[in-house]
Design an enzyme around this catalytic site. Sequence first.
Site, mmCIF file in Angstrom:
data_model
loop_
_atom_site.group_PDB
_atom_site.id
_atom_site.type_symbol
_atom_site.label_atom_id
_atom_site.label_comp_id
_atom_site.label_asym_id
_atom_site.label_seq_id
_atom_site.Cartn_x
_atom_site.Cartn_y
_atom_site.Cartn_z
ATOM 1 N N ASP A 20 41.639 46.828 38.035
ATOM 2 C CA ASP A 20 40.428 46.226 37.469
ATOM 3 C C ASP A 20 39.288 47.248 37.405
ATOM 4 O OD1 ASP A 20 39.044 43.635 36.764
ATOM 5 O OD2 ASP A 20 37.786 44.246 38.446
ATOM 6 N N ASP B 243 47.365 42.396 39.818
ATOM 7 C CA ASP B 243 46.009 42.884 39.638
ATOM 8 C C ASP B 243 45.549 43.521 40.949
ATOM 9 O OD1 ASP B 243 43.336 42.947 38.290
ATOM 10 O OD2 ASP B 243 44.223 41.324 37.105
#
Length: 499
Positions: free
Chosen positions: A192, A89
Amino acid sequence: MLYQIYPRSFADANGDGIGDLNGIRERLDHLSWLGVDGLWLSPFFRSPMHDFGYDVSDYCDVDPLFGTLEDFDALLAAAHERGLRVVIDWVPAHTSKEHPWFREARASRSNPKRDWYVWRDPGPSGELPNNWTATFTNGPAWTLDESTGQLYLHSFLAEQPDLNWENPEVVRAQHEVLRFWLDRGVDGFRADVVHNIGKDPMLPDAPAERARIPHSVLNDVPSTHEHLRELRRLVDGYPGERLLVGEVFLLTSEQIASYYGKGDELHLAFNFPPLFAKWSAERWRECIATAESLFAEPHAWPSWVLSNHDQPRHRTRYGSEARARAAAVLLLGLRGTPFMYMGEELGLEDAVVPPERVVDPGGRDGCRAPFPWDASAGHGWGPEPWLPWPPDAAARNLESLRADPGSILQLYRSLLGLRHASPALRLGDLELCDAPTGVLLFRRVHGADERWVAINFTEERVSVALDPALAIQLDSGGGPPGRYRGRLEPDQALLLARG
Ligand code: TEU
Ligand code: CA
């Protein structure tokens, strides 16, 4: 197929009740056995954990809760030994309030890093610069920094100030972050809320009728696409195949599709409308038709996701195991890259979290319940984990479901095996076919390989005529492969091939 791991909740090697990187490494055999192609790890970076790691205070280090950089290297090496890709991420649109960049930025109005974030003066009576609202609180997306007297923008919590991607130093610093991890050998990034990096420089009010919608869901500006083209060049400049998959949390698939650019922006973007679709053949037919028209080659490719760490699990939303099993056939029968969320293969439901144990500011604790590994009281965890168990963990755990040949776990494994072996399922075209009301029927074809997926979304048995040459390869209801008898049971999905 990429398998999402929420590190806090997957496996705990050091017995502090919080999952960690060594725990993931020790459990990689499960993922190889299941047959996934790679993992996506939700954030494990240094963080004060106001948003459980999506508030990063150091992009280039592991939070001590999860381990060390050496632990990460060992995990990466062990995954690669098994042929599993590792996608991590990356949280580009905001940092933690505790990040050294923000600490500097807020030190004074003249600090060289001041402009790394978005600051505005309040009006004479403390008026806010615009009507944008923050995700989770639905309060203003602006917070006053008392000591310097200015407001900073935060699309999420006040602990998560938005970065100013208009500033080239911010862009450079974030590129360095990507290089740090690419040099270490990661196979890519899940970016994200990546649509939120650009901002309209005028910071205009949201339209009145949308003023209550969190601004992160509305923010869609041209400058983001320029940044994405640079990011794509950076990632593609590395040897091997590296992936940039973006979380584009916008309202329509059309908006999401624009983040593939002309094949020069994201490799993949999560297509969220299907994640919010109800259990309905007609609704799914629309979602598939939309994806077929918008995520077309050569510039785009669809992605499919039914559950993640932010939404109630689809097993919970759809309401039964029969539907979760049929949904597995749907997910793995579609054209595109499927993502699954840890525990989906166990048919986990959301945990029921009593009010005194709720810890997430967005109330998303239910889907983040720990993964039950075995039938023992601790389910493979040492002491009590950080969140309560999902329902029925005594029976619904990896060990018990592995021992049951008819389990949803074995269904997922069979499906992944069939998908791997079938060019039609992995790469083939998709054709939606006529079917009775409540039934979804589609065909996948690649060269001589041909598969059919038939799903009955209703509570009734339905007669569906199919080419008599087709035979059942897999039945979500656990029935045997072989002859198709002309009907589908309630909530049953079949995968068929010429037999
Ligand atoms: O999510 C973006 C996002 O918009 C969601 O938070 C969504 O609005 C919310 O879950 C609705 O329930 C990403 C991450 O996936 C999430 O975990 C983070 O909290 C968020 O960004 C901020 O980084
Ligand atoms: Ca731990």
